[in-house]
Design a protein around this motif. Sequence first.
Motif, PDB file in Angstrom:
ATOM      1  N   ASN A 174       0.791  -1.228   0.000  1.00  0.00           N
ATOM      2  CA  ASN A 174       0.000   0.000   0.000  1.00  0.00           C
ATOM      3  C   ASN A 174       0.824   1.280   0.000  1.00  0.00           C
ATOM      4  OD1 ASN A 174       0.440  -0.907   2.963  1.00  0.00           O
ATOM      5  ND2 ASN A 174      -0.016   1.266   3.127  1.00  0.00           N
ATOM      6  N   ALA A 175       2.070   1.247   0.489  1.00  0.00           N
ATOM      7  CA  ALA A 175       2.806   2.490   0.750  1.00  0.00           C
ATOM      8  C   ALA A 175       3.033   3.303  -0.519  1.00  0.00           C
ATOM      9  CB  ALA A 175       4.137   2.183   1.428  1.00  0.00           C
ATOM     10  N   MET A 176       3.523   2.665  -1.574  1.00  0.00           N
ATOM     11  CA  MET A 176       3.836   3.404  -2.795  1.00  0.00           C
ATOM     12  C   MET A 176       2.586   3.977  -3.471  1.00  0.00           C
ATOM     13  SD  MET A 176       3.902   2.840  -6.363  1.00  0.00           S
ATOM     14  CE  MET A 176       4.258   1.096  -6.625  1.00  0.00           C
ATOM     15  N   PRO A 177       1.512   3.191  -3.709  1.00  0.00           N
ATOM     16  CA  PRO A 177       0.337   3.801  -4.345  1.00  0.00           C
ATOM     17  C   PRO A 177      -0.347   4.840  -3.471  1.00  0.00           C
ATOM     18  CG  PRO A 177      -0.090   1.497  -3.766  1.00  0.00           C
ATOM     19  CD  PRO A 177       1.377   1.725  -3.610  1.00  0.00           C
ATOM     20  N   MET A 178      -0.332   4.667  -2.153  1.00  0.00           N
ATOM     21  CA  MET A 178      -0.877   5.710  -1.290  1.00  0.00           C
ATOM     22  C   MET A 178      -0.056   6.992  -1.397  1.00  0.00           C
ATOM     23  SD  MET A 178      -2.174   3.874   2.209  1.00  0.00           S
ATOM     24  CE  MET A 178      -3.896   3.340   2.310  1.00  0.00           C
ATOM     25  N   ALA A 179       1.252   6.847  -1.525  1.00  0.00           N
ATOM     26  CA  ALA A 179       2.101   8.021  -1.707  1.00  0.00           C
ATOM     27  C   ALA A 179       1.785   8.724  -3.020  1.00  0.00           C
ATOM     28  CB  ALA A 179       3.573   7.615  -1.663  1.00  0.00           C
ATOM     29  N   LEU A 180       1.482   7.942  -4.063  1.00  0.00           N
ATOM     30  CA  LEU A 180       1.100   8.553  -5.336  1.00  0.00           C
ATOM     31  C   LEU A 180      -0.172   9.374  -5.167  1.00  0.00           C
ATOM     32  CD1 LEU A 180       1.686   5.580  -7.841  1.00  0.00           C
ATOM     33  CD2 LEU A 180       3.264   7.425  -7.219  1.00  0.00           C
ATOM     34  N   GLY A 181      -1.161   8.809  -4.468  1.00  0.00           N
ATOM     35  CA  GLY A 181      -2.401   9.538  -4.237  1.00  0.00           C
ATOM     36  C   GLY A 181      -2.173  10.816  -3.462  1.00  0.00           C
ATOM     37  N   ALA A 182      -1.369  10.732  -2.410  1.00  0.00           N
ATOM     38  CA  ALA A 182      -1.081  11.912  -1.601  1.00  0.00           C
ATOM     39  C   ALA A 182      -0.337  12.963  -2.424  1.00  0.00           C
ATOM     40  CB  ALA A 182      -0.264  11.517  -0.377  1.00  0.00           C
ATOM     41  N   GLN A 183       0.622  12.512  -3.238  1.00  0.00           N
ATOM     42  CA  GLN A 183       1.413  13.457  -4.023  1.00  0.00           C
ATOM     43  C   GLN A 183       0.575  14.164  -5.079  1.00  0.00           C
ATOM     44  OE1 GLN A 183       5.407  13.809  -3.767  1.00  0.00           O
ATOM     45  NE2 GLN A 183       4.106  15.609  -3.950  1.00  0.00           N
ATOM     46  N   ALA A 184      -0.399  13.457  -5.641  1.00  0.00           N
ATOM     47  CA  ALA A 184      -1.244  14.063  -6.672  1.00  0.00           C
ATOM     48  C   ALA A 184      -2.096  15.193  -6.110  1.00  0.00           C
ATOM     49  CB  ALA A 184      -2.128  13.003  -7.312  1.00  0.00           C
ATOM     50  N   LEU A 185      -2.354  15.194  -4.811  1.00  0.00           N
ATOM     51  CA  LEU A 185      -3.099  16.285  -4.190  1.00  0.00           C
ATOM     52  C   LEU A 185      -2.306  17.581  -4.203  1.00  0.00           C
ATOM     53  CD1 LEU A 185      -4.550  14.457  -1.048  1.00  0.00           C
ATOM     54  CD2 LEU A 185      -5.829  15.152  -3.093  1.00  0.00           C
ATOM     55  N   ASP A 186      -0.983  17.461  -4.088  1.00  0.00           N
ATOM     56  CA  ASP A 186      -0.122  18.641  -4.048  1.00  0.00           C
ATOM     57  C   ASP A 186       1.275  18.212  -4.488  1.00  0.00           C
ATOM     58  OD1 ASP A 186       1.408  20.866  -3.538  1.00  0.00           O
ATOM     59  OD2 ASP A 186       0.716  21.164  -1.482  1.00  0.00           O
ATOM     60  N   ARG A 187       1.627  18.527  -5.720  1.00  0.00           N
ATOM     61  CA  ARG A 187       2.913  18.083  -6.263  1.00  0.00           C
ATOM     62  C   ARG A 187       4.100  18.850  -5.681  1.00  0.00           C
ATOM     63  NH1 ARG A 187      -0.792  16.668 -10.221  1.00  0.00           N
ATOM     64  NH2 ARG A 187      -0.290  14.841 -11.505  1.00  0.00           N
ATOM     65  N   ASP A 188       3.826  19.900  -4.931  1.00  0.00           N
ATOM     66  CA  ASP A 188       4.909  20.675  -4.310  1.00  0.00           C
ATOM     67  C   ASP A 188       5.178  20.243  -2.870  1.00  0.00           C
ATOM     68  OD1 ASP A 188       5.337  22.301  -6.565  1.00  0.00           O
ATOM     69  OD2 ASP A 188       3.685  23.626  -5.997  1.00  0.00           O
ATOM     70  N   ARG A 189       4.386  19.351  -2.345  1.00  0.00           N
ATOM     71  CA  ARG A 189       4.562  18.899  -0.967  1.00  0.00           C
ATOM     72  C   ARG A 189       5.350  17.590  -0.947  1.00  0.00           C
ATOM     73  NH1 ARG A 189      -0.358  18.547   3.506  1.00  0.00           N
ATOM     74  NH2 ARG A 189       0.956  18.096   5.337  1.00  0.00           N
ATOM     75  N   THR A 190       6.251  17.445  -0.001  1.00  0.00           N
ATOM     76  CA  THR A 190       7.058  16.233   0.091  1.00  0.00           C
ATOM     77  C   THR A 190       6.217  15.070   0.583  1.00  0.00           C
ATOM     78  OG1 THR A 190       9.069  17.507   0.535  1.00  0.00           O
ATOM     79  CG2 THR A 190       9.088  15.178   1.154  1.00  0.00           C
ATOM     80  N   TRP A 193      20.504  13.366  -0.150  1.00  0.00           N
ATOM     81  CA  TRP A 193      20.516  13.405  -1.619  1.00  0.00           C
ATOM     82  C   TRP A 193      19.134  13.104  -2.174  1.00  0.00           C
ATOM     83  CZ3 TRP A 193      19.243   9.173  -4.643  1.00  0.00           C
ATOM     84  CH2 TRP A 193      19.435   9.321  -6.018  1.00  0.00           C
ATOM     85  N   ALA A 194      18.469  12.110  -1.624  1.00  0.00           N
ATOM     86  CA  ALA A 194      17.151  11.720  -2.129  1.00  0.00           C
ATOM     87  C   ALA A 194      16.162  12.885  -2.026  1.00  0.00           C
ATOM     88  CB  ALA A 194      16.627  10.511  -1.357  1.00  0.00           C
ATOM     89  N   PHE A 195      16.226  13.637  -0.933  1.00  0.00           N
ATOM     90  CA  PHE A 195      15.283  14.745  -0.752  1.00  0.00           C
ATOM     91  C   PHE A 195      15.653  15.964  -1.589  1.00  0.00           C
ATOM     92  CE2 PHE A 195      14.113  12.230   2.927  1.00  0.00           C
ATOM     93  CZ  PHE A 195      12.739  12.417   2.978  1.00  0.00           C
ATOM     94  N   ASP A 196      16.836  15.961  -2.169  1.00  0.00           N
ATOM     95  CA  ASP A 196      17.252  17.077  -3.023  1.00  0.00           C
ATOM     96  C   ASP A 196      16.834  16.893  -4.482  1.00  0.00           C
ATOM     97  OD1 ASP A 196      18.380  18.580  -1.041  1.00  0.00           O
ATOM     98  OD2 ASP A 196      20.411  17.785  -1.322  1.00  0.00           O
ATOM     99  N   GLN A 197      16.307  15.733  -4.844  1.00  0.00           N
ATOM    100  CA  GLN A 197      15.941  15.475  -6.235  1.00  0.00           C
ATOM    101  C   GLN A 197      14.630  16.174  -6.588  1.00  0.00           C
ATOM    102  OE1 GLN A 197      18.460  13.931  -7.937  1.00  0.00           O
ATOM    103  NE2 GLN A 197      19.324  14.094  -5.863  1.00  0.00           N
ATOM    104  N   ASP A 198      14.475  16.486  -7.860  1.00  0.00           N
ATOM    105  CA  ASP A 198      13.288  17.213  -8.311  1.00  0.00           C
ATOM    106  C   ASP A 198      12.110  16.300  -8.635  1.00  0.00           C
ATOM    107  OD1 ASP A 198      14.509  19.696  -8.083  1.00  0.00           O
ATOM    108  OD2 ASP A 198      15.338  19.596 -10.109  1.00  0.00           O
ATOM    109  N   GLY A 199      12.370  15.125  -9.185  1.00  0.00           N
ATOM    110  CA  GLY A 199      11.303  14.229  -9.589  1.00  0.00           C
ATOM    111  C   GLY A 199      11.187  13.042  -8.661  1.00  0.00           C
TER     112      GLY A 199
END
Length: 571
Positions: free
Chosen positions: A423-439, A526-532
């Motif tokens: 569940n973790a990865m697809p839930m993260a996709l859902g959360a990210q789609a709500l706000d693409r600027d939020r970590t 490093w991971a948190f510094d990436q753009d995509g």
Amino acid sequence: MTTVATHVVTALADHGVQQIWGVVGDALNPFTDAIREDERVEWIGVRHEEAAAFAVSAQSQLTGTIGVCMGTVGPGSIHLLNGLYDAKKSHAPVLAICGQVPSQEIGTDFFQEVDNDALFSDVAVWSGTMTSPEQLPHLLEQAVNAAYSGRGVAVLTVPGDVGGLTTDATATRFAPPSALAAAPEEQISRAADVLNEAEKITLLVGCGARDARDQVVALADTLASPAVVTLKAKEGLEADNPYAVGQSGLIGNPAAAHAMDSCDVLVMVGTDFPYRDWYPTGKTVVQLDLRAEHVGRRTQVDHALVGDAGRTLDALLPRLHRHEDRGHLEHAVDEYASWMNRQQRLLDPHHDQTLLGKVRAVFDNPDDRIRPEAVAAAVDLAAPADAIFTSDTGMSTTWLARYVEMRGTRRLVGSYNLGSMANAMPMALGAQALDRDRTVVAFAGDGGLMMLLGDLRTAVTYRLPVVVVVFDNSSLGMVRLEQEQGGLPRFGTGLDNPDLAAVASALGLTARRVTDPATLTDDVAWAFDQDGPVLLDVVTNPDEISVPPKPTLSQGWGFAIAKSKEILESR
């Protein structure tokens, strides 16, 4: 005049729905075409419908508004089930629009035909099949209203020939939310009498009290009560709370266990904590919950308050006397601080080179791999104060529960009631789609990630910059621990993983494989510094032991027997 599909999509967009998730298919073609023409709604096409259902479950849990997913005829709808069960168990309003064979073929065992009403009968609070345009807007209103009022899943089935039919239906009008109220006066008065007479009181606080943080803190202060906070209540109730003593259950700690065992009165606020073995016995129990059907479901309750947590506590607090004896509270808080300090030792990358570390590593980290506790702590430090976290069911949740603090406006979502893998990865996709600027950070187990691996590409396709941290221990860690505590040698839990960073790179993500404890902090930064979208494949110690708060003799004996069998049979 418009089509049935356009009417449905327009009504959902007017309501504020911004995304619809699923996989395109024949019966859904009128709907996806309507989405294409409505600029307010984004279509997110996943690689597996299960990922769509998990994504919208997360969105609903984070926003409180309805999430929408779609599955086409037969197999497409079947694939939604696991994520929909997560929404059901998490009390998240979700609408699933499901395709069906043409109307004239229903009941003929047509190609791909499935009885959706039977299929979704257990997961849905409402289900219905649209057979005529004249059923609009009423059928859609019933579906969405039921999802909200029942805090669960509504399934609207539309045959392939109905979605494209024209309709002159009037505008859809969804019902407003119901008003929240305090528990009745008689219940509040009786609870106040009990609490004023009690000496040692412990709070068990759940997600139903997340919006009542100030009241919960005031209650703990007034009653001199340590507050055991469930995993789902970490968000909003953990940070800067001087009364919090962590979680109970297998992911908990000795201080929380002692706080519950040593009290006279246990006060449950907004929780339906499911593990009966972890409730103390012989206590007076007060339970405050919005849903009457949750009262007494886990442990026998002496005094129930049925109402909204915040409003009920507002009415209760003025009736309570301040408890001046703070001994019970101070003992629990001190024990929790001591336990936390002991846990911090494992975070040092040079821990296994110390004298005590070398002794321990002989038994639980002979290959000098990265300790998962250190991974969780490094992510906690690197992630911003408004990050959203998701976690897979299993050991990755244990490390998040113990080492990631829900400070600031951080949010947390996971399959914490259903307990699904993947569940973790697809839930993260859902959360990210709500706000693409939020970590958004996914704590993914290697077993869970591999189940829905293809939807890593969804993050690339739709520019969802999630941070996926993989606890890569080449095993189903929680199952393995369960086997060993039962005295069984590990079996069937080993995973022959590929290089997950290389796989992620091939799928278009930025990725790095981490094997050196000394570089862990820099690699996480490093991971948190990436753009995509980025994946960090951290090779962690598979032998790490998460000791339960109240280890029993039988567990220890079972673990010893299992380890001896493993030594004889393998290493």
